[in-house]
Each structure stands twice: as structure tokens, then as C-alpha cells.
Design an enzyme around this catalytic site. Structure first.
Site, PDB file in Angstrom:
ATOM      1  N   ASN A   1     -11.018   2.196   2.942  1.00 50.15           N
ATOM      2  CA  ASN A   1     -10.475   2.081   1.589  1.00 50.15           C
ATOM      3  C   ASN A   1     -11.294   1.154   0.692  1.00 50.15           C
ATOM      4  O   ASN A   1     -11.506   1.439  -0.485  1.00 50.15           O
ATOM      5  CB  ASN A   1      -9.018   1.608   1.642  1.00 50.15           C
ATOM      6  CG  ASN A   1      -8.332   1.735   0.294  1.00 50.15           C
ATOM      7  OD1 ASN A   1      -8.317   2.805  -0.294  1.00 50.15           O
ATOM      8  ND2 ASN A   1      -7.786   0.644  -0.208  1.00 50.15           N
TER       9      ASN A   1
ATOM     10  N   GLU B   1       0.833  -1.203   0.000  1.00 47.56           N
ATOM     11  CA  GLU B   1       0.000   0.000   0.000  1.00 47.56           C
ATOM     12  C   GLU B   1       0.872   1.258   0.000  1.00 47.56           C
ATOM     13  O   GLU B   1       0.544   2.256  -0.647  1.00 47.56           O
ATOM     14  CB  GLU B   1      -0.946  -0.002   1.203  1.00 47.56           C
ATOM     15  CG  GLU B   1      -2.009  -1.076   1.159  1.00 47.56           C
ATOM     16  CD  GLU B   1      -2.889  -0.958  -0.075  1.00 47.56           C
ATOM     17  OE1 GLU B   1      -3.492   0.117  -0.269  1.00 47.56           O
ATOM     18  OE2 GLU B   1      -2.971  -1.937  -0.846  1.00 47.56           O
TER      19      GLU B   1
ATOM     20  N   TRP C   1      -9.539   7.293  -8.212  1.00 42.76           N
ATOM     21  CA  TRP C   1     -10.764   7.528  -8.961  1.00 42.76           C
ATOM     22  C   TRP C   1     -10.636   7.042 -10.404  1.00 42.76           C
ATOM     23  O   TRP C   1     -11.568   6.444 -10.946  1.00 42.76           O
ATOM     24  CB  TRP C   1     -11.137   9.018  -8.916  1.00 42.76           C
ATOM     25  CG  TRP C   1     -11.989   9.301  -7.725  1.00 42.76           C
ATOM     26  CD1 TRP C   1     -11.599   9.766  -6.509  1.00 42.76           C
ATOM     27  CD2 TRP C   1     -13.396   9.060  -7.627  1.00 42.76           C
ATOM     28  NE1 TRP C   1     -12.674   9.835  -5.658  1.00 42.76           N
ATOM     29  CE2 TRP C   1     -13.787   9.425  -6.316  1.00 42.76           C
ATOM     30  CE3 TRP C   1     -14.370   8.593  -8.508  1.00 42.76           C
ATOM     31  CZ2 TRP C   1     -15.102   9.312  -5.869  1.00 42.76           C
ATOM     32  CZ3 TRP C   1     -15.687   8.492  -8.073  1.00 42.76           C
ATOM     33  CH2 TRP C   1     -16.045   8.842  -6.772  1.00 42.76           C
TER      34      TRP C   1
ATOM     35  N   TRP D   1       2.117   1.698  -3.486  1.00 38.91           N
ATOM     36  CA  TRP D   1       1.092   2.339  -4.326  1.00 38.91           C
ATOM     37  C   TRP D   1       1.181   3.858  -4.186  1.00 38.91           C
ATOM     38  O   TRP D   1       1.017   4.594  -5.166  1.00 38.91           O
ATOM     39  CB  TRP D   1      -0.306   1.873  -3.917  1.00 38.91           C
ATOM     40  CG  TRP D   1      -0.822   0.682  -4.642  1.00 38.91           C
ATOM     41  CD1 TRP D   1      -0.939  -0.586  -4.170  1.00 38.91           C
ATOM     42  CD2 TRP D   1      -1.332   0.639  -5.997  1.00 38.91           C
ATOM     43  NE1 TRP D   1      -1.474  -1.414  -5.137  1.00 38.91           N
ATOM     44  CE2 TRP D   1      -1.721  -0.689  -6.259  1.00 38.91           C
ATOM     45  CE3 TRP D   1      -1.475   1.600  -7.001  1.00 38.91           C
ATOM     46  CZ2 TRP D   1      -2.260  -1.081  -7.490  1.00 38.91           C
ATOM     47  CZ3 TRP D   1      -2.013   1.215  -8.217  1.00 38.91           C
ATOM     48  CH2 TRP D   1      -2.399  -0.104  -8.462  1.00 38.91           C
TER      49      TRP D   1
ATOM     50  N   TRP E   1     -20.704  11.280 -20.364  1.00 35.66           N
ATOM     51  CA  TRP E   1     -21.213  11.079 -19.016  1.00 35.66           C
ATOM     52  C   TRP E   1     -22.638  11.628 -18.876  1.00 35.66           C
ATOM     53  O   TRP E   1     -23.039  12.549 -19.603  1.00 35.66           O
ATOM     54  CB  TRP E   1     -20.306  11.770 -17.996  1.00 35.66           C
ATOM     55  CG  TRP E   1     -18.882  11.285 -18.015  1.00 35.66           C
ATOM     56  CD1 TRP E   1     -17.812  11.907 -18.585  1.00 35.66           C
ATOM     57  CD2 TRP E   1     -18.370  10.081 -17.438  1.00 35.66           C
ATOM     58  NE1 TRP E   1     -16.672  11.184 -18.401  1.00 35.66           N
ATOM     59  CE2 TRP E   1     -16.969  10.046 -17.696  1.00 35.66           C
ATOM     60  CE3 TRP E   1     -18.949   9.029 -16.726  1.00 35.66           C
ATOM     61  CZ2 TRP E   1     -16.152   9.009 -17.261  1.00 35.66           C
ATOM     62  CZ3 TRP E   1     -18.127   7.992 -16.289  1.00 35.66           C
ATOM     63  CH2 TRP E   1     -16.755   7.985 -16.558  1.00 35.66           C
TER      64      TRP E   1
ATOM     65  N   TRP F   1     -15.947  10.873 -13.297  1.00 33.65           N
ATOM     66  CA  TRP F   1     -15.089  10.601 -12.152  1.00 33.65           C
ATOM     67  C   TRP F   1     -14.567  11.879 -11.510  1.00 33.65           C
ATOM     68  O   TRP F   1     -14.287  11.923 -10.303  1.00 33.65           O
ATOM     69  CB  TRP F   1     -13.912   9.709 -12.558  1.00 33.65           C
ATOM     70  CG  TRP F   1     -12.964  10.300 -13.565  1.00 33.65           C
ATOM     71  CD1 TRP F   1     -13.024  10.179 -14.921  1.00 33.65           C
ATOM     72  CD2 TRP F   1     -11.825  11.128 -13.293  1.00 33.65           C
ATOM     73  NE1 TRP F   1     -11.996  10.873 -15.512  1.00 33.65           N
ATOM     74  CE2 TRP F   1     -11.231  11.456 -14.539  1.00 33.65           C
ATOM     75  CE3 TRP F   1     -11.231  11.597 -12.116  1.00 33.65           C
ATOM     76  CZ2 TRP F   1     -10.089  12.254 -14.634  1.00 33.65           C
ATOM     77  CZ3 TRP F   1     -10.094  12.399 -12.222  1.00 33.65           C
ATOM     78  CH2 TRP F   1      -9.538  12.717 -13.465  1.00 33.65           C
TER      79      TRP F   1
END
Length: 447
Positions: free
Chosen positions: A322, A256, A363, A259, A287, A340
Site C-alpha cells: 500500500n 483502514e 488514485w 477508509w 496532462w 490518473w
């Protein structure tokens, strides 16, 4: 030599690389912090992150005072304040820790030009991440855009030196000695309220959580995550110390943290991804423009209990688990077919631990348009997610007490319909992009 040290996203004295280097290399170091007016002017007057920063600045100031020095705190434009203060104090150097976001890079470039004009050196150090910029690259010297090979190279490159502690204990005598305590600007003077709306998490890496992180991190009703993201965001803890602990205790947690490095590297190399889809063909997606659906999502009234629980947790605490972040992001982009960027902006406003690189990356991952993203045809089923990760409804009942009663709304959209719609919409847009790309390549070939 005399130097300034400019605290930014590193609100601590201990194990602070930039501060360590400034003290080691100079006879007198003036520590400063600037409440950046360009950032603060865009925030609501009850923004809890400013209150968190303010409390940490008060604590940091006391720590310096305990060492016979002080922290000088300013409010305004860093591009004006830094050159002015550095020149007034006859500084030869200004030290800081690197930031990789577009605004920070532009601001720092402007400051560097101003300092160059008055013969003052601007020196940045790596403190916010383990590996930065070009330190983890593919064999062809290009940046990674897929996480797994990046993480392998990250781990292969890791050396003990990368996790060392930068103790200033031997160099504290080089801190400028105060004549009298400097008054601290008030929140009210900067236009902010001082009312605490959220509890801020502890900065302690708890062994019982880290040891079991790989087993408990996906269950929102369980205290299975560290909640250290706020402290990492503002540098009130050292990433090196946390990575060292993670390496020894839990590889899943270490991943993590990797990341986090990965997304910082991505935004540095691809700054346009802060506002545009990393996979540019996804910007062809049409969208929906449904304000009612967006408001239902924001307020946690979609009729999907795990989505609603997550949004209400966010609104009430400034935090969201998360796993649930992934669920609510998938729901907004794939069930409701809303851009998004709307969700990313809402998270930016509400999350205490908001960090542009990770927020944008997360996102875009959920929407399918980011680097190493979930494919567009992967659509989380909120009910299946609830059955798997909150089977007893413990998390849902905490945040949606009316669930199961007539007061709870019906789903605002049907899952099967939403899934078929997103698949058709995305497929059509991506196919159109592919066709245009083939036509352009053909025209180029025959021109």
C-alpha cells in the site's frame, strides 16, 4: 415461501447477511451464482481474479453439498437469468447483498423492474460494508467528503449489532435439497485459462500482523500487512468479523477498514467520480501524452528503484504494498504528469484485489483531485520514500536485482524539474478555473 439467493461479492455461507435473511424468512432457498458475461467479456483470458473466483465457487459449491444442497452456477447476463430462474422455480423473493458501484446499481435496477413485472420482490441486504449509503451522514444530512470527520461519526455510530455474526446453523434445513449434483461450467467454456500465475493469499487474520500493523504497515520488505483485501473484495471473509478483530487489536487497521467504507459511500453518492475528478476543476489539467514514459512506468524501468520495484511486484504477483501504491501513483501523476485514469486502468487490469471505489479513491488522492486528497503541491520524493521505508534496499533488491549495475536505467525524469513542472501546470489550471468561476458568479449576480 420459495426464494433465490444470488451470491455476488459474498462468496461464503457463514456470516452472510443476505443468505441468513433468505433462509430465516423462507421455507425453500435456492442458492445461485452467475458469471456475469458483461464483466467477463472485458477481461483477458488469463485473468487470475476469475481463477480465484472459480476456485472459491468450487469450494462454496462443496460447502452447500455438505449441507445436502447445492450451488447452481450460470454464465450469462444476470438481467436475463435472474427473472427467468426465479419464475421457473415459482419464487416469491430474490435476495442479494448490496453493491454500490455504478454498473451494479444500473444492473440491479433493471432486474428489479423485470421482477416487479412478474410480482417477485428483489431484496438487498448490507453485507459488504459496516455502514452503507446514508447511514453515516453529516448533521445537515449530506454525505461526508472528508475522511476524518466521517471516521469519527462512523466510530460514534458503531454498535455491537453492527458487528454481529449471522449464523445460518439453525436455518440450513431451509436450503433446497438436491436431487443430484449440478455440474459446474468450466473455465474453458467461458473462454478462460486455468493456469495459476499468482499465489493467492490466505484468508486468515494473523494476530502477529494485526497487533503490530501500526508499526510495520509502511515497510514493504516486511510482512506487515494482512493481505486480506482480495478476500474482502470478493467476500470470502466477513467484514464484520474483521472489523470486530480490528476494533479489539489495532485501531490503525480499523481505520483502514473505515477508509474502505468511506470510498464505497463516496462512489454511491458521487458515481461520476468513477471516471471524472471528484474536484471537477482538476479536469482542466493538461496532462502529458508520453507513451514512452507510461511504458517505462508500467514495466518498472523508470530509473527510480522504489517505483520500479512496486511495478514489478504488481506485474509478477498481482499485488503491491500500500505505501508503494501511493509512491508509484504520485510518480505517474506528478513526476510524469500523466492522467490518473491511465494508472487507475492499469491497476484495474493487474491488481487481484482491484475494487473500483478504493482504486479510484486512491488514485485521485495521489493526484490531488479526489475527496480529501493530498494537495497538488505535495509531491512524493521517491528517493526520500526509499530512504525512509526501504533503507536497506531489501524490497528493491528483491524486485530490481540489476539495481546498482550498469544494466539499471538512468532516471527518465529529473525530480526537481518534475516537481517545478507539476506545480506550474496545476497552479495554472486551477487559477484559470478559479478566475472563470469568479467571472461566472459576477455575471450571474448582475444578470
Amino acid at each position: 415461501m420459495t426464494a433465490l439467493f444470488w451470491h455476488r461479492r459474498d462468496l461464503r455461507i457463514n456470516d452472510n447477511k443476505g443468505l441468513f435473511e433468505a433462509l430465516k424468512q423462507n421455507e425453500i432457498v435456492h442458492p445461485i451464482f452467475i458469471f456475469d458475461k458483461s464483466i467477463l467479456d472485458k477481461l483477458p483470458n488469463n485473468d487470475q481474479r476469475i481463477l480465484f473466483i472459480y476456485q472459491e465457487i468450487e469450494s462454496l459449491k462443496k460447502s452447500y453439498q455438505n449441507l445436502g444442497s447445492d450451488l447452481w452456477v450460470y454464465y450469462g447476463e444476470p438481467s436475463e437469468i435472474i427473472p427467468k430462474i426465479a419464475q421457473e422455480l415459482n419464487c416469491s423473493y430474490v435476495y442479494f447483498n448490496n453493491d454500490y458501484e455504478p454498473y451494479a446499481l444500473q444492473r440491479d435496477q433493471e432486474i428489479q423492474l423485470s421482477l416487479n413485472n412478474i410480482k417477485i420482490e428483489f431484496i438487498g441486504k448490507k453485507d459488504h460494508v459496516i455502514f452503507e449509503k446514508n447511514e453515516v451522514l453529516k448533521d445537515d444530512e449530506k454525505p461526508y467528503t472528508i475522511f476524518t470527520p466521517y471516521s469519527r461519526k462512523w466510530k460514534a455510530n458503531l454498535k455491537e449489532e453492527d458487528l454481529r455474526e449471522y449464523s445460518i446453523e439453525k436455518h440450513t434445513g431451509n436450503l433446497v435439497q438436491k436431487q443430484q449434483e449440478e455440474a459446474l461450467i468450466t473455465l474453458e467454456e467461458m473462454g478462460f485459462e486455468s493456469k495459476v500465475l499468482h499465489d493467492f493469499p490466505d484468508r486468515i487474520a494473523k494476530n502477529e500482523i494485526l497487533n503490530n500493523y501500526h508499526l510495520s504497515r509502511n515497510f514493504p520488505a516486511v510482512k506487515g500487512t494482512s493481505k486480506l483485501s482480495l478476500h474482502l473484495r470478493f467476500g470470502t471473509i466477513s467484514i464484520r468479523k474483521l472489523a470486530l478483530i480490528a476494533r479489539e487489536q489495532n485501531e490503525t487497521y480499523l481505520n483502514e477498514l473505515i477508509w474502505r467504507d468511506f470510498y464505497q459511500m463516496i462512489i454511491f453518492h458521487f458515481p461520476k467520480s468513477a471516471e471524472n475528478s471528484f474536484k471537477t476543476q482538476y479536469d482542466k489539467i493538461i496532462w502529458e501524452k508520453n507513451e514512452v514514459h507510461f511504458d517505462s512506468w508500467c514495466t518498472g524501468k523508470t530509473g527510480y528503484p522504489i517505483v520500479d520495484a512496486g511495478m514489478r511486484e504488481l506485474n509478477a504477483t498481482g499485488f503491491m504494498h500500500n505505501r508503494v501504491r501511493m509512491v508509484v501513483a504520485s510518480f505517474l501523476t506528478k513526476h510524469l504528469l500523466l492522467d490518473w485514469r491511465l494508472g487507475a486502468a492499469y491497476f484495474a487490469e493487474k491488481l487481484l484485489d482491484f475494487e473500483l471505489a478504493s482504486n479510484t479513491g486512491g488514485w485521485q488522492w495521489a493526484a490531488g483531485c479526489g475527496c480529501d486528497a493530498a494537495p497538488y503541491f505535495r509531491v512524493f520524493n521517491p528517493q526520500a520514500q526509499q530512504e525512509k521505508f526501504d533503507k536497506s534496499f531489501e524490497y528493491i533488491k528483491k524486485w530490481v536485482p540489476e539495481y546498482g549495475t550498469s544494466s539499471y536505467p538512468e532516471p527518465i525524469i529529473e525530480h526537481k524539474f518534475a516537481r517545478e513542472r507539476i506545480l506550474q501546470r496545476f497552479k495554472a489550471a486551477l487559477n484559470e478555473t478559479n478566475v472563470l468561476g469568479k467571472v461566472q458568479r459576477t455575471l450571474f449576480a448582475v444578470s
